[in-house]
Design a protein around this motif. Sequence first.
Motif, PDB file in Angstrom:
ATOM      1  N   ASP A 174      -3.158   1.869  -2.859  1.00 62.47           N
ATOM      2  CA  ASP A 174      -4.252   2.807  -2.666  1.00 62.47           C
ATOM      3  C   ASP A 174      -3.839   3.817  -1.613  1.00 62.47           C
ATOM      4  N   ILE A 175      -4.034   5.077  -1.920  1.00 62.91           N
ATOM      5  CA  ILE A 175      -3.770   6.154  -0.970  1.00 62.91           C
ATOM      6  C   ILE A 175      -5.121   6.686  -0.514  1.00 62.91           C
ATOM      7  N   ASN A 176      -5.449   6.478   0.736  1.00 66.66           N
ATOM      8  CA  ASN A 176      -6.751   6.880   1.273  1.00 66.66           C
ATOM      9  C   ASN A 176      -6.601   8.193   2.038  1.00 66.66           C
ATOM     10  N   VAL A 177      -7.502   9.137   1.762  1.00 62.30           N
ATOM     11  CA  VAL A 177      -7.374  10.461   2.368  1.00 62.30           C
ATOM     12  C   VAL A 177      -8.353  10.631   3.526  1.00 62.30           C
ATOM     13  N   THR A 178      -7.985  11.468   4.475  1.00 59.03           N
ATOM     14  CA  THR A 178      -8.832  11.728   5.645  1.00 59.03           C
ATOM     15  C   THR A 178     -10.033  12.577   5.251  1.00 59.03           C
ATOM     16  N   SER A 179      -9.773  13.709   4.606  1.00 62.15           N
ATOM     17  CA  SER A 179     -10.846  14.588   4.134  1.00 62.15           C
ATOM     18  C   SER A 179     -11.050  14.336   2.645  1.00 62.15           C
ATOM     19  N   ALA A 180     -12.246  13.927   2.281  1.00 62.49           N
ATOM     20  CA  ALA A 180     -12.517  13.504   0.911  1.00 62.49           C
ATOM     21  C   ALA A 180     -12.555  14.675  -0.064  1.00 62.49           C
ATOM     22  N   PHE A 181     -12.307  14.385  -1.316  1.00 59.04           N
ATOM     23  CA  PHE A 181     -12.455  15.365  -2.380  1.00 59.04           C
ATOM     24  C   PHE A 181     -13.937  15.525  -2.732  1.00 59.04           C
ATOM     25  N   ALA A 182     -14.246  16.647  -3.360  1.00 55.90           N
ATOM     26  CA  ALA A 182     -15.637  16.913  -3.731  1.00 55.90           C
ATOM     27  C   ALA A 182     -16.062  16.078  -4.934  1.00 55.90           C
ATOM     28  N   ARG A 183     -15.112  15.727  -5.788  1.00 57.04           N
ATOM     29  CA  ARG A 183     -15.419  14.989  -7.015  1.00 57.04           C
ATOM     30  C   ARG A 183     -14.364  13.903  -7.227  1.00 57.04           C
ATOM     31  N   THR A 184     -14.711  12.966  -8.077  1.00 53.68           N
ATOM     32  CA  THR A 184     -13.763  11.869  -8.322  1.00 53.68           C
ATOM     33  C   THR A 184     -12.619  12.293  -9.242  1.00 53.68           C
TER      34      THR A 184
END
Lengths: 130, 138
Positions: free
Chosen positions: B67-77
Amino acid sequence: MPSVLNVDTLVAANGTDPVTLTKQSAAKAWANIRQDGSSLNRSFNCTSISDDATGVRTISFVNSFIDADHAPVLGHRPGPLTSGSSNQRNSHVETVSAGNVKLVCSYTSTNGAIIFYDVNHQFSSNGDLA
Amino acid sequence: MASILKVDELRGIVSAGDITVTSGSVTMSLQDGVAKAWVNFNGTGTIAADDSLNLSSLSDGGTGFYDINVTSAFARTNHCSTGSIIGDGSTSNRSYAVVASISSNTTSKIDIATVNANVTEAYRDYANISVTDFGDLA
């Protein structure tokens, strides 16, 4: 204090050429494609998708690349089956032109036949536009 | 002599996140073409990023799963994820990466799996895995 430039469009000093970004560049097209190949979930610079056959689809660009030597890369889901299964799905770019890319997903069945399979393809491409 | 504008941050005037650039004869969005997250990591042993953008953490989900977890989330999946692997040089371990394998991507997570594409086609850890992701951030 960091400097901030508010601007709507960046263009080279001659007014027409692309501005150079230091040590970075932007992708010119990307798309997240519905698994059934019927449409684009999300995209940038992609105008349409052609569902050519099961597991085979062609994505056309709004603005074409300068030639066919741009650099498409891709992923897909759903991904692999049970580890050790003999029919893992794999995707590749089948053809590339300045105006489109054809993506394919398939696996080899236990009897050696190539089986095409619909997946949620995701691709991007870098290069210069025409 | 080429002109150089030195600035730390660019913002659009009409919309802070909307700047266009030229490419060939086309004017197009700069932000849409910029990758919002990418990582190159070692997926063997204690997994670790070699270099990255917008990476919060990496999770090891077992052999061949990450799993690659991002700091700033995307707006959509349904952001756009692509990936690849550098193989280990063994002709018996030719491999490929699959993005978003078992569970779906979320706005803050990219799932990938790495598979050994030899006849056994088993999940396998690789030492050089690259993933790039595009889409709007929240």
